[in-house]
Design an enzyme around this catalytic site. Sequence first.
Site, PDB file in Angstrom:
ATOM      1  N   LYS A  35      75.948 -27.992 -10.157  1.00 51.15           N
ATOM      2  CA  LYS A  35      74.504 -28.244 -10.192  1.00 51.15           C
ATOM      3  C   LYS A  35      73.827 -27.574  -8.988  1.00 51.15           C
ATOM      4  O   LYS A  35      72.791 -26.917  -9.113  1.00 51.15           O
ATOM      5  CB  LYS A  35      74.286 -29.757 -10.143  1.00 51.15           C
ATOM      6  CG  LYS A  35      73.053 -30.243 -10.833  1.00 51.15           C
ATOM      7  CD  LYS A  35      72.979 -31.752 -10.828  1.00 51.15           C
ATOM      8  CE  LYS A  35      73.217 -32.344 -12.193  1.00 51.15           C
ATOM      9  NZ  LYS A  35      72.938 -33.781 -12.272  1.00 51.15           N
ATOM     10  N   PHE A 150      57.897 -43.312 -10.763  1.00 51.05           N
ATOM     11  CA  PHE A 150      57.269 -43.683 -12.036  1.00 51.05           C
ATOM     12  C   PHE A 150      57.080 -42.484 -12.970  1.00 51.05           C
ATOM     13  O   PHE A 150      56.395 -42.598 -13.972  1.00 51.05           O
ATOM     14  CB  PHE A 150      55.913 -44.350 -11.771  1.00 51.05           C
ATOM     15  CG  PHE A 150      56.039 -45.615 -10.954  1.00 51.05           C
ATOM     16  CD1 PHE A 150      56.373 -46.813 -11.556  1.00 51.05           C
ATOM     17  CD2 PHE A 150      55.855 -45.590  -9.582  1.00 51.05           C
ATOM     18  CE1 PHE A 150      56.516 -47.977 -10.813  1.00 51.05           C
ATOM     19  CE2 PHE A 150      55.996 -46.756  -8.819  1.00 51.05           C
ATOM     20  CZ  PHE A 150      56.321 -47.947  -9.447  1.00 51.05           C
ATOM     21  N   LEU A 151      57.684 -41.329 -12.622  1.00 53.95           N
ATOM     22  CA  LEU A 151      57.466 -40.154 -13.479  1.00 53.95           C
ATOM     23  C   LEU A 151      58.075 -40.351 -14.861  1.00 53.95           C
ATOM     24  O   LEU A 151      58.955 -41.185 -15.053  1.00 53.95           O
ATOM     25  CB  LEU A 151      58.041 -38.888 -12.833  1.00 53.95           C
ATOM     26  CG  LEU A 151      59.539 -38.788 -12.535  1.00 53.95           C
ATOM     27  CD1 LEU A 151      60.381 -38.607 -13.768  1.00 53.95           C
ATOM     28  CD2 LEU A 151      59.784 -37.649 -11.578  1.00 53.95           C
ATOM     29  N   CYS A 258      65.671 -44.904 -18.917  1.00 54.16           N
ATOM     30  CA  CYS A 258      65.169 -45.986 -18.060  1.00 54.16           C
ATOM     31  C   CYS A 258      64.936 -47.315 -18.768  1.00 54.16           C
ATOM     32  O   CYS A 258      65.485 -48.332 -18.348  1.00 54.16           O
ATOM     33  CB  CYS A 258      63.879 -45.544 -17.374  1.00 54.16           C
ATOM     34  SG  CYS A 258      64.156 -44.234 -16.175  1.00 54.16           S
TER      35      CYS A 258
HETATM   36  P1  NAD Z   1      70.593 -38.458 -12.957  1.00 57.08           P
HETATM   37  O1  NAD Z   1      71.809 -39.106 -13.491  1.00 57.08           O
HETATM   38  O2  NAD Z   1      69.898 -37.395 -13.738  1.00 57.08           O
HETATM   39  O3  NAD Z   1      70.921 -37.836 -11.524  1.00 57.08           O
HETATM   40  C1  NAD Z   1      71.643 -38.491 -10.547  1.00 57.08           C
HETATM   41  C2  NAD Z   1      72.274 -37.447  -9.628  1.00 57.08           C
HETATM   42  O4  NAD Z   1      72.893 -38.138  -8.529  1.00 57.08           O
HETATM   43  C3  NAD Z   1      73.375 -36.611 -10.298  1.00 57.08           C
HETATM   44  O5  NAD Z   1      73.063 -35.240 -10.131  1.00 57.08           O
HETATM   45  C4  NAD Z   1      74.636 -36.995  -9.541  1.00 57.08           C
HETATM   46  O6  NAD Z   1      75.572 -35.940  -9.404  1.00 57.08           O
HETATM   47  C5  NAD Z   1      74.070 -37.411  -8.189  1.00 57.08           C
HETATM   48  N1  NAD Z   1      74.946 -38.251  -7.391  1.00 57.08           N
HETATM   49  C6  NAD Z   1      75.710 -39.310  -7.800  1.00 57.08           C
HETATM   50  N2  NAD Z   1      76.362 -39.832  -6.737  1.00 57.08           N
HETATM   51  C7  NAD Z   1      76.005 -39.116  -5.653  1.00 57.08           C
HETATM   52  C8  NAD Z   1      76.346 -39.185  -4.262  1.00 57.08           C
HETATM   53  N3  NAD Z   1      77.155 -40.116  -3.803  1.00 57.08           N
HETATM   54  N4  NAD Z   1      75.800 -38.279  -3.427  1.00 57.08           N
HETATM   55  C9  NAD Z   1      74.952 -37.336  -3.896  1.00 57.08           C
HETATM   56  N5  NAD Z   1      74.593 -37.222  -5.182  1.00 57.08           N
HETATM   57  C10 NAD Z   1      75.115 -38.101  -6.058  1.00 57.08           C
HETATM   58  O7  NAD Z   1      69.602 -39.648 -12.642  1.00 57.08           O
HETATM   59  P2  NAD Z   1      67.991 -39.662 -12.749  1.00 57.08           P
HETATM   60  O8  NAD Z   1      67.570 -39.731 -14.161  1.00 57.08           O
HETATM   61  O9  NAD Z   1      67.418 -38.614 -11.855  1.00 57.08           O
HETATM   62  O10 NAD Z   1      67.686 -41.104 -12.124  1.00 57.08           O
HETATM   63  C11 NAD Z   1      67.872 -41.367 -10.756  1.00 57.08           C
HETATM   64  C12 NAD Z   1      67.290 -42.729 -10.440  1.00 57.08           C
HETATM   65  O11 NAD Z   1      65.877 -42.723 -10.675  1.00 57.08           O
HETATM   66  C13 NAD Z   1      67.831 -43.868 -11.324  1.00 57.08           C
HETATM   67  O12 NAD Z   1      67.921 -45.033 -10.559  1.00 57.08           O
HETATM   68  C14 NAD Z   1      66.771 -44.024 -12.395  1.00 57.08           C
HETATM   69  O13 NAD Z   1      66.740 -45.323 -12.943  1.00 57.08           O
HETATM   70  C15 NAD Z   1      65.513 -43.741 -11.615  1.00 57.08           C
HETATM   71  N6  NAD Z   1      64.401 -43.210 -12.418  1.00 57.08           N
HETATM   72  C16 NAD Z   1      64.640 -42.277 -13.366  1.00 57.08           C
HETATM   73  C17 NAD Z   1      63.587 -41.758 -14.108  1.00 57.08           C
HETATM   74  C18 NAD Z   1      63.827 -40.738 -15.199  1.00 57.08           C
HETATM   75  O14 NAD Z   1      62.911 -40.496 -15.985  1.00 57.08           O
HETATM   76  N7  NAD Z   1      64.991 -40.119 -15.285  1.00 57.08           N
HETATM   77  C19 NAD Z   1      62.269 -42.194 -13.867  1.00 57.08           C
HETATM   78  C20 NAD Z   1      62.065 -43.133 -12.854  1.00 57.08           C
HETATM   79  C21 NAD Z   1      63.146 -43.628 -12.138  1.00 57.08           C
END
Ligand code: NAD
Length: 427
Positions: A35, A150-151, A258
Site C-alpha cells: 500500500k 464523519f466522511l 461503518c
Molecule cells: P481500513 O481498513 O480501510 O484501513 C485501515 C488501515 O490501517 C489499513 O491500511 C491497515 O493496513 C492499517 N493498519 C492496521 N494496523 C496498523 C498498525 N498497527 N500500524 C499502522 N497501520 C495499521 O479502515 P478505514 O475504513 O479507513 O477505517 C479506519 C477507521 O475509521 C475505523 O475505525 C472506521 O470505523 C473509521 N471510519 C471509517 C469511515 C469509512 O467510511 N471507511 C468513516 C468514518 C470512520
Amino acid sequence: MNVTVIGTGFVGVVSAGVFAKFGNLVYGLDVDPKKIAALNQGRVPFYEPGLEDLIKQGLQSKNLSFTTDYPKAIKDADIIIIAVGTPSGKDGQADLKFVMAAARSLAPHLKPGAILAIKSTVPPGINPKLEAVIKQHTQVDFFTASLPEFLKEGSAVYDALHPDRVVIGAYDPVVSDRLLELHQPLASNKVVIKPESAQMSKYAGNAYLAQRITFINQIANLCEKNGADIQEVVAAMGHDRRIGEHYWYPGLGYGGSCFPKDVKELASYAKSVGQNDSLFIKIDELNEKRIPALMDAFAAKIGSWKGKQVAVLGLSFKPNTDDMREAPSRKVIPYLQKKGAEVIGFDPKAAQAAQALISNLKTAADPYQAAKGADATLILIEWPELVSLDLPKLKNAMRGNVFIDTRNQYDPREVRQAGLEYLGVGR
Ligand code: NAD
C-alpha cells in the site's frame, strides 16, 4: 505542523492528503508495504473520486510522503492521528487490536508534548486505556484526544474538505487549541467536547442514520400491504421540517464499512451495561433479517429463483466506491445461487473486488451484457450509470421481463411501458 497519520486506509489516506494540502508536513504510516509503495507513486489502491489527485498534489508539494517506518514518522510528529481499522470483534464489540498495536509501536518514539488523536471509531472511554499502554513504553509526557471522522465513502474528499462539523474531544485547552489550529482552514462548525462525548457522538450519529433506514423499511413493509407507495409517503412526510426530506432510503437495509459494525458495537455495549431491551439490538436484528426477507418476498412474486438467470447490477456497498465491506451483493448473490439461480453481475468499479469475495460470480462488461438472456434484472446499488438505463434496450437483451429495483430509482410506469414487470420496495 508535523503530522503523522497511522493507517492509510480510506480514512487515513484522505486525512493525510487534506492535512498536507493545508500546508503541514505529513507522513502517512502503515504496516502494509505494498500500500505504501503504491501511495508513494501516487496510486491509491482503492477507488475514491478525487483522492488520487489530492495525493499526487501532496507528493508533488513534498508536504506528503508515505512510510512503514515508525521511528522516522513519529519522532518529529507534533500531532499523531490514529486511523487504523476497528472491525467488529466477538459479540459485536469493537476489536481494538490494531489501535493497541499502533500505540505500542509509536510509544518509544514519541517526542515530548506530542498529541495523539484517535480518529478510528472507538468505544467511549478508551483514552485512559491507550495512555496506560503507551506509558509502558515511554517516559515522555504526551496528550491524547479524540477526533472522530464523519466522511462518507464515495464523496470522501469533498466531505473532508467541507465537513458539516469537526468534533474535537479533549480535556486540555492546549490540546484542543492545537487541534483547532490544524483544522483552521475548514470553514465548518467546530465542536470542542470531552473525548468520551466525541466518541459517543460518532456512534450516535451512525446509529441514528442506520435507525432512519430501518424505520423507513418498516414503513415500506406496511405500504406493501395497503397499496401506498413509500416514495410518495417519504415525499409527503419530508415537508415536516422536524423530519426533513433527506436521508430516506427504503431498500435492502444498511451496509458498508461503518453502520453495521457501529450499530453492533452500540448494541453490544448496551447489553454489557444491562440494557437488554435496547433499540440498537433491535435495529441490528432487523437489518440482519432484511435481505433474506426481501429476497423471499420477491421470489414469492415471481414464482421462484430456481433455474432463473439473474443480472445483478451494482456490487459495491454504495455508489462511487469499490469497497465491498457489508455490500448487499455479498448476501444477495449467495442467496440467489443457493436457491438455484445463475447470476451475472456488473459493477462500474467493484467487479474484480466482488469476484474475489463471492464464489462462482461471473461478471459482464456492461449492464446490458449482464442482462443478456436473463429472466430478471436486479438493481442493487444506485451507481449513476445504473439509474438511467435504456429500458427498451435492457428488455431486448433479456429473456424474461422481471425488473427489480431495490433502490426505488425508477418510475414504475416507465418500466412497465418498456414491457418490463416492475418490482420495487414498498410500492
Ligand atoms: P481500513 O481498513 O480501510 O484501513 C485501515 C488501515 O490501517 C489499513 O491500511 C491497515 O493496513 C492499517 N493498519 C492496521 N494496523 C496498523 C498498525 N498497527 N500500524 C499502522 N497501520 C495499521 O479502515 P478505514 O475504513 O479507513 O477505517 C479506519 C477507521 O475509521 C475505523 O475505525 C472506521 O470505523 C473509521 N471510519 C471509517 C469511515 C469509512 O467510511 N471507511 C468513516 C468514518 C470512520
